[in-house]
Design an enzyme around this catalytic site. Structure first.
Site, mmCIF file in Angstrom:
data_model
loop_
_atom_site.group_PDB
_atom_site.id
_atom_site.type_symbol
_atom_site.label_atom_id
_atom_site.label_comp_id
_atom_site.label_asym_id
_atom_site.label_seq_id
_atom_site.Cartn_x
_atom_site.Cartn_y
_atom_site.Cartn_z
ATOM 1 C CG HIS A 331 7.549 8.746 7.062
ATOM 2 N ND1 HIS A 331 7.454 10.028 7.675
ATOM 3 C CD2 HIS A 331 7.155 7.840 7.964
ATOM 4 C CE1 HIS A 331 7.189 9.780 8.919
ATOM 5 N NE2 HIS A 331 6.958 8.667 9.302
ATOM 6 C CG ASP A 390 5.970 0.827 9.783
ATOM 7 O OD1 ASP A 390 6.066 0.497 10.820
ATOM 8 O OD2 ASP A 390 5.143 1.952 9.540
#
Length: 453
Positions: A331, A390
């Protein structure tokens, strides 16, 4: 005489080569002018571009005068996301409406305020007469995100106060869009499924007594039925995707476009266009596609050595989409952990057991454990890598029976809340167009007469 499509494509290909040649900027200039690519430092921290009261993301702490990686923290209006989730789940009610109230108005609602707010959203969850027939049904498309953008822009033509930037009017427009996004997304999918996939057409009306998560499942399914645990985990997914700081790509887009003085519908359409990108909201569908690819190409998915070798091939751009990315891993902000993924993981396991998909969940857990090791061995990374939200959201949507085409639109149904809060914050506090600088590195050139070129 009409030109052959092959000749036209030949010309476009030639021009694209010219474009590539003359648009390339040497990387040395980025260092020379201290330009942060992606508006991020080398350690991944975003360049400070604004202030906000809406949410806070933390991945590092100052320890003994040195920034040190820590477990990821996400706060909505100063309250830890884990506390918020624990609160509405302990109270045994759906959280989307409560957290929407918190993000928009900066405080948690009382029981009476929450009841009134739920009713307000239910009252606004309706589309103009013949809108579904005239706008959604007449030009169906597999790309539901583009359909959402088109639908939002079309709604502007029904609003007599479209350009009124008063906070009251912008709030009214925002509440409308938050309420109807589930209808726009699901109806767009139903139109596509009927027209292109030759499936039966189902256009159900929302139930004003149901939550947003429940209504999404009701609208999507032919029999309108769903279980409590299905609605609960979809509600959790919406809450976890609602907001993530002012610097994420679609929310920053929202700030930039809002600062120009344009209307709410145009601003939201711009944010939708950002969110659909595979590096942003489109990542969850890429995770699902990647996991299918791994299953198809690894002989024994229980063999960790075979899995690790194939993950290394993905990183080397030898497998899957050849982009060199293990989707759902890493991320821009978090390093040690993404708190949203931490919350998701627990409930994903429960839903997997309920659906008889425990082995599938174990497969995901195995990839989550192996991928960071493979990335560390294949890449020179400046920070840790962990699963992001996700990674599991696509698996959740698969278990809920949501079609692939709705994965990113579900993200949008949630994130419209954060966009609305940030748009209002921008209008209240800034009143100045966002206009950063770009340095030209080409140098002076002289004009050459056309006969001499």
């Amino acid at each position: 005489m009409k030109k052959s499509p092959f000749k036209i494509q030949e010309n476009v290909q030639r021009l694209s080569e010219v474009c590539l040649k003359n648009s390339k900027i040497d990387n040395v200039h980025y260092s020379e002018y201290d330009v942060k690519k992606g508006l991020r430092d080398l350690d991944g921290r975003g360049v400070l571009a604004g202030l906000t009261n809406i949410s806070m993301i933390q991945s590092q702490k100052m320890i003994d005068g040195k920034l040190t990686a820590c477990e990821g923290v996400l706060q909505y209006r100063g309250i830890d996301i884990k506390e918020l989730v624990a609160g509405f789940q302990k109270g045994q009610y759906f959280g989307f409406e409560e957290i929407t109230y918190l993000l928009l108005f900066g405080e948690l609602p009382t029981k009476v305020q929450l009841k009134e707010f739920r009713q307000l959203l239910a009252d606004k969850r309706t589309l103009p007469k013949n809108y579904v027939r005239d706008v959604i049904m007449k030009s169906p498309s597999k790309d539901i995100m583009n359909q959402l953008s088109r639908s939002v822009l079309t709604l502007a033509s029904y609003d007599p106060n479209v350009s009124d930037l008063s906070i009251e009017n912008v709030l009214n427009q925002s509440l409308l869009l938050i309420s109807v996004f589930p209808l726009l997304a699901v109806y767009s999918y139903q139109a596509y499924a009927h027209s292109k996939l030759r499936k039966s057409l189902y256009i159900h009306n929302p139930d004003p007594k149901l939550s947003t998560a429940e209504n999404i499942l009701r609208l999507l399914r032919p029999d309108k039925k769903f279980t409590e645990i299905e609605a609960q985990i979809l509600d959790l997914a919406l809450v976890l995707h609602m907001e993530h700081g002012g610097g994420n790509n679609s929310t920053f887009t929202n700030h930039v476009v809002t600062s120009s003085g344009t209307d709410t519908y145009a601003t939201v359409a711009a944010s939708l266009s950002s969110l659909k990108g595979s590096k942003h909201g489109g990542a969850n569908i890429k995770v699902t596609e990647m996991m299918r690819d791994i299953k198809e190409n690894v002989e024994d998915i229980c063999d960790e050595q075979q899995l690790s070798e194939y993950l290394a091939k993905i990183l080397r751009k030898e497998a899957f989409d050849k982009k060199g990315l293990i989707y759902g891993m890493g991320h821009a902000v978090y390093s040690i952990s993404d708190p949203r993924a931490d919350l998701f993981r627990t409930f994903v396991g429960k839903l997997a057991d309920d659906k008889g998909l425990h082995d599938e969940f174990e497969f995901y857990a195995k990839i989550e454990r192996l991928a960071p090791k493979v990335i560390a061995s294949e890449r020179n990374i400046y920070k840790g890598v962990s699963a992001n939200v996700d990674f599991y959201s696509g698996f959740v949507y698969h278990m809920l029976g949501l079609p692939d085409e709705l994965y990113t639109p579900i993200f949008a149904i949630a994130r419209i809340v954060g966009w609305s809060a940030h748009r209002i914050e921008e209008l209240i506090n800034m009143n100045k167009i966002i206009r950063p600088a770009y340095e030209s590195v080409l140098g002076d050139r002289n004009y050459v007469e056309i006969e001499e070129r």
